[in-house]
Design a protein around this motif. Structure first.
Motif, short mmCIF file in Angstrom:
data_model
loop_
_atom_site.label_atom_id
_atom_site.label_comp_id
_atom_site.label_asym_id
_atom_site.label_seq_id
_atom_site.Cartn_x
_atom_site.Cartn_y
_atom_site.Cartn_z
N UNK A 1 0.87 -1.18 0.00
CA UNK A 1 0.00 0.00 0.00
C UNK A 1 0.90 1.23 0.00
N UNK A 2 0.79 2.06 -1.01
CA UNK A 2 1.67 3.22 -1.12
C UNK A 2 1.32 4.25 -0.05
N UNK A 3 2.28 5.10 0.27
CA UNK A 3 2.00 6.18 1.23
C UNK A 3 0.87 7.07 0.74
N UNK A 4 0.84 7.33 -0.57
CA UNK A 4 -0.21 8.20 -1.10
C UNK A 4 -1.58 7.56 -0.95
N UNK A 5 -1.67 6.24 -1.20
CA UNK A 5 -2.95 5.55 -1.02
C UNK A 5 -3.38 5.59 0.44
N UNK A 6 -2.45 5.35 1.34
CA UNK A 6 -2.77 5.38 2.76
C UNK A 6 -3.15 6.79 3.21
N UNK A 7 -2.47 7.77 2.63
CA UNK A 7 -2.80 9.16 2.96
C UNK A 7 -4.23 9.48 2.54
N UNK A 8 -4.64 8.90 1.40
CA UNK A 8 -6.00 9.11 0.93
C UNK A 8 -7.05 8.52 1.84
N UNK A 9 -6.67 7.53 2.63
CA UNK A 9 -7.60 6.92 3.57
C UNK A 9 -7.80 7.76 4.83
N UNK A 10 -6.81 8.55 5.16
CA UNK A 10 -6.87 9.29 6.43
C UNK A 10 -7.08 10.78 6.24
N UNK A 11 -7.06 11.25 5.00
CA UNK A 11 -7.19 12.69 4.76
C UNK A 11 -8.15 12.94 3.61
N UNK A 12 -9.00 13.93 3.73
CA UNK A 12 -9.90 14.30 2.66
C UNK A 12 -9.19 15.08 1.56
#
Length: 225
Positions: free
Chosen positions: A167-178
């Protein structure tokens, strides 16, 4: 046994795909076009549709199967048609293969899609000794439980949903940030560190690996409980 419909308007190509998928131990149905496919999915439970039609029919049928029938779709595209692949994914297709189709690769992609769809429906997972409940948003192992923040649980859910992939950092970031493009990617690293610490404080059977330059993955994929 997974059930597949091959939608291909060229009879010989359709037969080659059908025979190859039969050998890979799928139940296979043949459709010469969109109308034939609609008739098949009305009367049978289909897991995956492999669609090789002209562009407009291909996209319309893919969107319809996904929206109305909840069927996984793999689109066949010409080797040089990069935009066709983008359009297929935008229409909701789960995957694509490029002509000429390699039957072994196609069978592997069907198996992967069937597995991902089954996993996406699961709401409770076994991760080492941990039992993760997506609906209750809880993590337990026997009598031990661990309290996670919303962000920590979202990260854990995303890692489980990756099914063993990175899971890329950008994908994970998309899960926690709007607004992931404006957020600090280091917030993912902080949440991963906290998640590791909390899980290890109880039972150390949930290894989250750092994949240099790419992101994170679970050392062992979770399994539906």
């Amino acid at each position: 046994m997974a059930s597949v419909v091959v939608v291909e308007d060229e009879p010989l190509a359709r037969r080659v795909l059908t025979v190859g998928l039969h050998k890979a131990e799928f139940e296979v149905h043949e459709a010469g076009g969109a109308a034939d496919c609609r008739e098949i999915v009305r009367s049978r439970a289909i897991d995956v549709a492999i669609v090789d039609l002209d562009e407009a029919d291909r996209l319309d049928l893919a969107a319809e199967l996904i929206r109305q029938r909840d069927i996984g779709v793999i689109v066949v595209t010409p080797s040089s048609a990069h935009q066709a692949r983008i359009d297929a994914l935008d229409a909701g297709a789960s995957d694509y293969v490029v002509e000429p189709v390699h039957l072994g690769e196609l069978a592997a992609r069907v198996r992967s899609l069937v597995r991902r769809r089954a996993q996406s429906r699961a709401r409770t997972w076994r991760l080492g000794h941990w039992r993760v409940d997506f609906d209750a948003r809880t993590v337990h192992a026997g009598g031990d439980g661990v309290r996670l923040t919303r962000g920590e649980f979202d990260i854990l859910e995303a890692l489980i949903g990756a099914a063993g992939a990175v899971a890329s950092r950008q994908d994970l970031l998309g899960r926690i940030s709007r607004r992931p493009h404006d957020a600090d990617p280091r917030s993912v690293d902080v949440l991963i560190s906290r998640l590791r610490r909390k899980l290890r404080a109880h039972i150390d059977t949930c290894a989250i690996l750092t994949v240099g330059g790419r992101g994170y993955q679970l050392a062992e994929p979770a399994q539906p409980a």
